[in-house]
Enzyme design. Structure first.
Site, PDB file in Angstrom:
ATOM      1  N   CYS A   2      60.815 -42.809 -33.316  1.00 44.32           N
ATOM      2  CA  CYS A   2      62.174 -42.230 -33.260  1.00 44.32           C
ATOM      3  C   CYS A   2      63.342 -43.254 -32.435  1.00 44.32           C
ATOM      4  O   CYS A   2      63.066 -43.580 -31.591  1.00 44.32           O
ATOM      5  CB  CYS A   2      62.377 -40.851 -32.983  1.00 44.32           C
ATOM      6  SG  CYS A   2      61.151 -39.707 -33.549  1.00 44.32           S
ATOM      7  N   ARG A  27      62.137 -48.556 -35.429  1.00 45.47           N
ATOM      8  CA  ARG A  27      61.528 -47.392 -34.404  1.00 45.47           C
ATOM      9  C   ARG A  27      60.899 -46.336 -35.210  1.00 45.47           C
ATOM     10  O   ARG A  27      59.938 -45.500 -34.695  1.00 45.47           O
ATOM     11  CB  ARG A  27      62.155 -46.695 -33.386  1.00 45.47           C
ATOM     12  CG  ARG A  27      63.022 -47.781 -32.558  1.00 45.47           C
ATOM     13  CD  ARG A  27      63.880 -47.169 -31.529  1.00 45.47           C
ATOM     14  NE  ARG A  27      63.316 -46.237 -30.767  1.00 45.47           N
ATOM     15  CZ  ARG A  27      62.639 -46.820 -29.502  1.00 45.47           C
ATOM     16  NH1 ARG A  27      62.773 -47.980 -29.158  1.00 45.47           N
ATOM     17  NH2 ARG A  27      62.067 -45.963 -28.888  1.00 45.47           N
ATOM     18  N   TRP A  77      60.240 -40.994 -36.512  1.00 44.53           N
ATOM     19  CA  TRP A  77      58.847 -41.417 -36.739  1.00 44.53           C
ATOM     20  C   TRP A  77      58.013 -40.266 -36.693  1.00 44.53           C
ATOM     21  O   TRP A  77      58.002 -39.531 -35.429  1.00 44.53           O
ATOM     22  CB  TRP A  77      58.238 -42.534 -36.052  1.00 44.53           C
ATOM     23  CG  TRP A  77      56.956 -43.175 -36.234  1.00 44.53           C
ATOM     24  CD1 TRP A  77      56.492 -44.024 -37.231  1.00 44.53           C
ATOM     25  CD2 TRP A  77      55.710 -42.479 -35.561  1.00 44.53           C
ATOM     26  NE1 TRP A  77      55.187 -44.252 -37.089  1.00 44.53           N
ATOM     27  CE2 TRP A  77      54.772 -43.341 -36.215  1.00 44.53           C
ATOM     28  CE3 TRP A  77      55.422 -41.754 -34.717  1.00 44.53           C
ATOM     29  CZ2 TRP A  77      53.519 -43.415 -35.981  1.00 44.53           C
ATOM     30  CZ3 TRP A  77      53.891 -41.659 -34.255  1.00 44.53           C
ATOM     31  CH2 TRP A  77      53.062 -42.492 -34.834  1.00 44.53           C
ATOM     32  N   ASN A 103      63.524 -38.155 -28.880  1.00 42.09           N
ATOM     33  CA  ASN A 103      62.528 -39.158 -29.314  1.00 42.09           C
ATOM     34  C   ASN A 103      61.357 -39.212 -28.160  1.00 42.09           C
ATOM     35  O   ASN A 103      61.797 -38.864 -26.853  1.00 42.09           O
ATOM     36  CB  ASN A 103      63.164 -40.341 -28.878  1.00 42.09           C
ATOM     37  CG  ASN A 103      61.965 -41.788 -28.874  1.00 42.09           C
ATOM     38  OD1 ASN A 103      60.658 -41.590 -29.516  1.00 42.09           O
ATOM     39  ND2 ASN A 103      62.156 -42.646 -28.056  1.00 42.09           N
ATOM     40  N   GLY A 104      60.223 -38.600 -28.512  1.00 41.77           N
ATOM     41  CA  GLY A 104      59.064 -38.409 -27.678  1.00 41.77           C
ATOM     42  C   GLY A 104      58.385 -37.361 -28.083  1.00 41.77           C
ATOM     43  O   GLY A 104      58.423 -36.988 -29.464  1.00 41.77           O
ATOM     44  N   GLU A 514      44.461 -61.780 -35.032  1.00 43.51           N
ATOM     45  CA  GLU A 514      46.080 -61.395 -35.247  1.00 43.51           C
ATOM     46  C   GLU A 514      46.343 -61.763 -36.623  1.00 43.51           C
ATOM     47  O   GLU A 514      47.295 -60.906 -37.153  1.00 43.51           O
ATOM     48  CB  GLU A 514      46.951 -62.481 -34.078  1.00 43.51           C
ATOM     49  CG  GLU A 514      48.540 -62.343 -34.299  1.00 43.51           C
ATOM     50  CD  GLU A 514      49.085 -61.004 -34.308  1.00 43.51           C
ATOM     51  OE1 GLU A 514      48.385 -60.048 -33.760  1.00 43.51           O
ATOM     52  OE2 GLU A 514      50.160 -60.933 -34.476  1.00 43.51           O
ATOM     53  N   LYS A 518      48.172 -58.641 -39.074  1.00 37.40           N
ATOM     54  CA  LYS A 518      49.661 -58.985 -39.478  1.00 37.40           C
ATOM     55  C   LYS A 518      49.462 -58.525 -40.956  1.00 37.40           C
ATOM     56  O   LYS A 518      50.073 -58.027 -41.628  1.00 37.40           O
ATOM     57  CB  LYS A 518      49.778 -60.582 -39.714  1.00 37.40           C
ATOM     58  CG  LYS A 518      50.451 -61.122 -38.345  1.00 37.40           C
ATOM     59  CD  LYS A 518      52.002 -60.685 -38.137  1.00 37.40           C
ATOM     60  CE  LYS A 518      51.929 -59.091 -37.318  1.00 37.40           C
ATOM     61  NZ  LYS A 518      51.729 -59.363 -35.957  1.00 37.40           N
ATOM     62  N   GLU A 521      48.977 -54.845 -41.524  1.00 36.94           N
ATOM     63  CA  GLU A 521      50.229 -53.955 -41.297  1.00 36.94           C
ATOM     64  C   GLU A 521      51.382 -54.321 -42.447  1.00 36.94           C
ATOM     65  O   GLU A 521      51.843 -53.142 -42.833  1.00 36.94           O
ATOM     66  CB  GLU A 521      51.027 -54.623 -40.020  1.00 36.94           C
ATOM     67  CG  GLU A 521      50.497 -54.383 -38.833  1.00 36.94           C
ATOM     68  CD  GLU A 521      51.263 -54.838 -37.696  1.00 36.94           C
ATOM     69  OE1 GLU A 521      51.398 -56.197 -37.312  1.00 36.94           O
ATOM     70  OE2 GLU A 521      51.920 -54.141 -37.025  1.00 36.94           O
ATOM     71  N   HIS A 537      26.121 -61.883 -38.577  1.00 35.11           N
ATOM     72  CA  HIS A 537      25.396 -60.722 -37.854  1.00 35.11           C
ATOM     73  C   HIS A 537      25.856 -59.615 -38.515  1.00 35.11           C
ATOM     74  O   HIS A 537      25.898 -58.409 -38.083  1.00 35.11           O
ATOM     75  CB  HIS A 537      25.885 -60.656 -36.339  1.00 35.11           C
ATOM     76  CG  HIS A 537      25.121 -61.843 -35.562  1.00 35.11           C
ATOM     77  ND1 HIS A 537      23.666 -61.927 -35.351  1.00 35.11           N
ATOM     78  CD2 HIS A 537      25.734 -63.203 -35.154  1.00 35.11           C
ATOM     79  CE1 HIS A 537      23.618 -63.088 -34.744  1.00 35.11           C
ATOM     80  NE2 HIS A 537      24.951 -63.657 -34.519  1.00 35.11           N
ATOM     81  N   LYS A 637      57.974 -49.575 -34.239  1.00 28.11           N
ATOM     82  CA  LYS A 637      57.957 -51.015 -33.414  1.00 28.11           C
ATOM     83  C   LYS A 637      57.772 -50.685 -32.143  1.00 28.11           C
ATOM     84  O   LYS A 637      57.036 -51.251 -31.415  1.00 28.11           O
ATOM     85  CB  LYS A 637      59.397 -51.720 -33.514  1.00 28.11           C
ATOM     86  CG  LYS A 637      59.391 -52.773 -32.903  1.00 28.11           C
ATOM     87  CD  LYS A 637      59.800 -54.083 -33.614  1.00 28.11           C
ATOM     88  CE  LYS A 637      59.302 -55.409 -33.075  1.00 28.11           C
ATOM     89  NZ  LYS A 637      58.348 -56.280 -33.808  1.00 28.11           N
TER      90      LYS A 637
HETATM   91  O1  M6R Z   1      56.111 -53.355 -27.622  1.00 29.95           O
HETATM   92  P1  M6R Z   1      54.619 -53.744 -27.588  1.00 29.95           P
HETATM   93  O2  M6R Z   1      54.455 -55.358 -27.584  1.00 29.95           O
HETATM   94  O3  M6R Z   1      53.937 -53.064 -26.196  1.00 29.95           O
HETATM   95  O4  M6R Z   1      53.953 -53.249 -28.864  1.00 29.95           O
HETATM   96  C1  M6R Z   1      52.244 -53.299 -28.952  1.00 29.95           C
HETATM   97  C2  M6R Z   1      51.997 -52.983 -30.274  1.00 29.95           C
HETATM   98  O5  M6R Z   1      52.679 -51.827 -30.901  1.00 29.95           O
HETATM   99  C3  M6R Z   1      52.564 -53.845 -31.389  1.00 29.95           C
HETATM  100  O6  M6R Z   1      52.219 -55.247 -30.856  1.00 29.95           O
HETATM  101  C4  M6R Z   1      52.171 -53.815 -32.760  1.00 29.95           C
HETATM  102  O7  M6R Z   1      50.640 -54.005 -32.891  1.00 29.95           O
HETATM  103  C5  M6R Z   1      52.853 -54.626 -33.758  1.00 29.95           C
HETATM  104  N1  M6R Z   1      53.474 -53.716 -34.779  1.00 29.95           N
HETATM  105  C6  M6R Z   1      52.391 -55.927 -34.339  1.00 29.95           C
HETATM  106  O8  M6R Z   1      52.931 -56.419 -35.135  1.00 29.95           O
END
Ligand code: M6R
Length: 642
Positions: A2, A27, A77, A103-104, A514, A518, A521, A537, A637
């Site tokens: 949020c 967010r 969110w 938010n929270g 990573e 990506k 996501e 394995h 985010k």
């Molecule tokens: O703000 P932060 O770096 O602590 O966030 C960590 C993860 O939530 C963040 O890296 C998330 O995995 C991203 N969406 C990656 O693209």
């Protein structure tokens, strides 16, 4: 997680609220809403399932935007209650005179809601947040001010929150508070703002005040008053924000993600220039004394998601450039496993947002155990930065796309810089040969932004091929799907598997993780990263002509082993994309699906360059499958709940 935003001033609030919310949409974007006190001080709420642009379109279409100079906005969110109109914020009390954005998570909302219902309060949503509106209503009757009512309301609530409140009976005033969810005040000329993040206020002001846990702020158009949890007045001058509004715009790129990918060489170059000195690398902001760092015997890196992957690369970096041993944990696991952390430990928290709830909890645990705590963060003034003993900024500027790109490579650059600082200045090698080796590596580090730019310049020329290759992959996949469905059900074998496998070794094993993250996501295609040696394995069972296998096969001591893995996949008809060092003609003779060439670097720095093609593969695949690249479903985010 949020985004909350509030405006009080002299201008029409609605366009400002909508713009602010669109900046905070990273967010959360399940629903959006605004509450405005109109020119006759009547509270008017408009809220809707979907994104901010849908709310804006509906206000336009129905010509029912309220007009007033004070209001609150929220982009959601969903945690408690489905994403729909009634669960969208702002939430109202029974009298419909009080509007609340939150938010929270209010962890004890069930018991609070039951108690409030028993007292006659009528609820309209399934959210945890709505209890706050009714609590403020209840306590306002007793105290007669929103500030006192909010103080009593949050005292009843357990959990994390940033809350903003407006009340018809206090027109021209916003009251807000926070615990463990971010909140800043933007200080303008005859106008003030509250927001979850400074990026939302940049076009109005670059003067911001971070609100600390438990503080309450009351703002009107001309002033803000802060008070601590004990009720005492707190004087805090605004800090000037370095980011500017252009950095938060797309600047002609189709997506923020692409723009942010292209920003990377410049960011890394800037970071190196800022920190380079005769004796190695220095940080203005570090705050932790060299003598304290010299007591460190072990390092623990703790982070989530992409930042965790940066931490995994960081282990290789620190263990190569310093005499220290390093462990890496997911923040969400760290505090449950009795980590062996004490005064001899350096705990490094990595976080783009500086607000990730699990990383913050890990920080507090590490501090409790006596460790020296260093935060690597992008967002200045964030909670993690404020609570850590020292900080290294990644200076990547606002990262708007939910999928992290530039923040990741900036985190890597921060880790290389820290490792050079520790390796050369805190634990200087006794052996002059080793010292000279470290300086040679430092000299190479300076050249890496050039290698990144070179790759991106070639990508620009070759861009159409990236699209064509993804389209071809899509065509192949759909053809095998068609074949499958044309086969009589009784004769069908396994359905084709649109799966991506990423293989890397040594320091590029985390790069593989990573790359896979990506793709998951933003393209919503299953993808896994593996240490290439692990393939035999288990994961090799997945190989047939369908999965797309990305092999990181750049020059390195493990190159030949990687080539053996490629042969093994090829023997099973795998569709291979090899990321190779420019000039490697031998690998081209293998007849693979695709080759992506990257400039030559030593293996130690290759993750910085390899990040680029991995990000671009995800970007182009998501584009081919017509996904929403900057705002992937279900993600936010900044993850401020555990
Ligand atoms: O703000 P932060 O770096 O602590 O966030 C960590 C993860 O939530 C963040 O890296 C998330 O995995 C991203 N969406 C990656 O693209």
């Amino acid at each position: 997680m949020c985004g909350i935003f509030g405006y009080v001033g002299q201008k029409d609030a609605v366009p400002i609220l909508l713009k602010g919310l669109s900046r905070l949409e990273y967010r959360g974007y399940d629903s959006a809403g605004i509450a405005v006190l109109d020119n006759s001080a009547h509270l008017i709420v408009r809220k809707k399932k979907g994104k901010v642009k849908e709310l804006a379109a509906s206000l336009n279409q129905h010509r029912n935007a309220p007009h007033g100079t004070i209001g609150l906005g929220h982009t959601r969110w969903a945690t408690h209650g489905a994403p729909n109109d009634s669960n969208a914020h702002p939430h109202l009390d029974c009298s419909e005179k009080i509007a609340v954005i939150h938010n929270g998570i209010i962890e004890n909302y069930v018991e609070l809601k039951e108690a409030l219902k028993a007292e006659g309060h009528q609820f309209r949503s399934n959210t945890d947040s709505e209890v706050l509106a009714h609590l403020v209503e209840k306590f306002y009757k007793k105290t007669g001010t929103v500030k006192e009512a909010l103080k009593l309301a949050v005292a009843k609530a357990r959990g994390s929150y940033a809350v903003g409140v407006i009340h018809e009976d206090e027109p021209g005033r916003i009251t807000a508070t926070r615990v463990d969810s971010p909140l800043v005040v933007g200080v303008g000329k005859h106008e003030n703002f509250i927001a979850s993040d400074v990026s939302a206020i940049l076009e109005h002001t670059r003067e911001a005040v971070a609100i600390e846990n438990g503080e309450i702020v009351v703002l009107d158009g001309d002033s803000y008053q802060l008070s601590g949890a004990n009720g005492r007045v707190v004087k805090r001058a605004p800090r000037h924000v370095q980011w500017n509004v252009e950095e938060a715009e797309k600047q002609g790129y189709a997506h923020f993600m692409l723009k942010e990918i292209f920003e990377q060489p410049g960011i890394i170059e800037g970071l190196i220039q800022k920190r380079l000195c005769k004796t190695g690398m220095r940080f203005e902001e570090l705050k932790i004394k060299k003598s304290r760092l010299a007591q460190v015997k072990n390092v623990h890196i703790v982070a989530c998601g992409t930042s965790y992957h940066a931490g995994l690369v960081g282990k290789y970096i620190l263990e190569t450039l310093t005499p220290l041993t390093v462990s890496v944990d997911n923040s969400s696991e760290f505090r449950y496993r009795d980590p062996k952390v004490d005064r001899s430990s350096l705990v490094i928290l990595i976080s783009q947002s500086g607000e990730t709830a699990d990383t913050l909890a890990a920080l507090r645990e590490a501090k409790k155990r006596g460790a020296v705590v260093l935060a690597i963060v992008n967002v200045l003034g964030s909670t993690i930065e404020r609570e850590a003993d020292g900080v290294i900024y990644t200076y990547a500027g606002p990262e708007i796309a939910v999928a992290s790109t530039k923040a990741y490579t900036a985190q890597l650059a921060a880790l290389y810089s820290l490792a050079f600082h520790l390796g050369l200045e805190v634990f200087p090698p006794k052996n002059p040969k080793r010292k000279a080796e470290l300086f040679d590596l430092l000299a190479e580090f300076k050249k890496i932004p050039g290698a990144m730019s070179e790759f991106l310049a070639e990508y620009r020329i070759d861009r159409a091929n990236w699209d064509a290759n993804c389209a071809e992959y899509n065509r192949r996949y759909h053809k095998s799907l068609e074949r499958y469905f044309k086969t009589a059900p009784a004769k069908r074998k396994r359905a084709p598997n649109a799966f991506f496998m990423y293989l890397g070794r040594n320091i590029n094993y985390p790069s593989a993780l990573e790359g896979a993250l990506k793709l998951k996501e933003i393209a919503y295609i299953s993808a896994e990263g593996y240490a290439a040696g692990e393939m035999k394995h288990g994961p090799i069972a997945l190989i047939d002509e369908n999965p797309w296998v990305v092999c990181i096969a750049v020059d390195s001591p493990t190159y030949e082993k990687m080539i053996s893995n490629i042969e093994e996949i090829k023997a099973r008809s795998g569709l291979i994309t090899a990321i190779v060092t420019k000039g490697n003609e031998a690998v081209k003779k293998l007849g693979l699906y695709l080759y992506i060439e990257v400039p030559k670097t030593s293996e130690l720095f290759s993750p910085l360059v390899i990040a680029l093609p991995l990000q671009l593969i995800a970007y182009h695949v998501a584009k081919e499958f017509k996904e929403e690249i900057d705002q992937p479903r279900n993600l936010a985010k900044s993850v401020t709940v555990e």
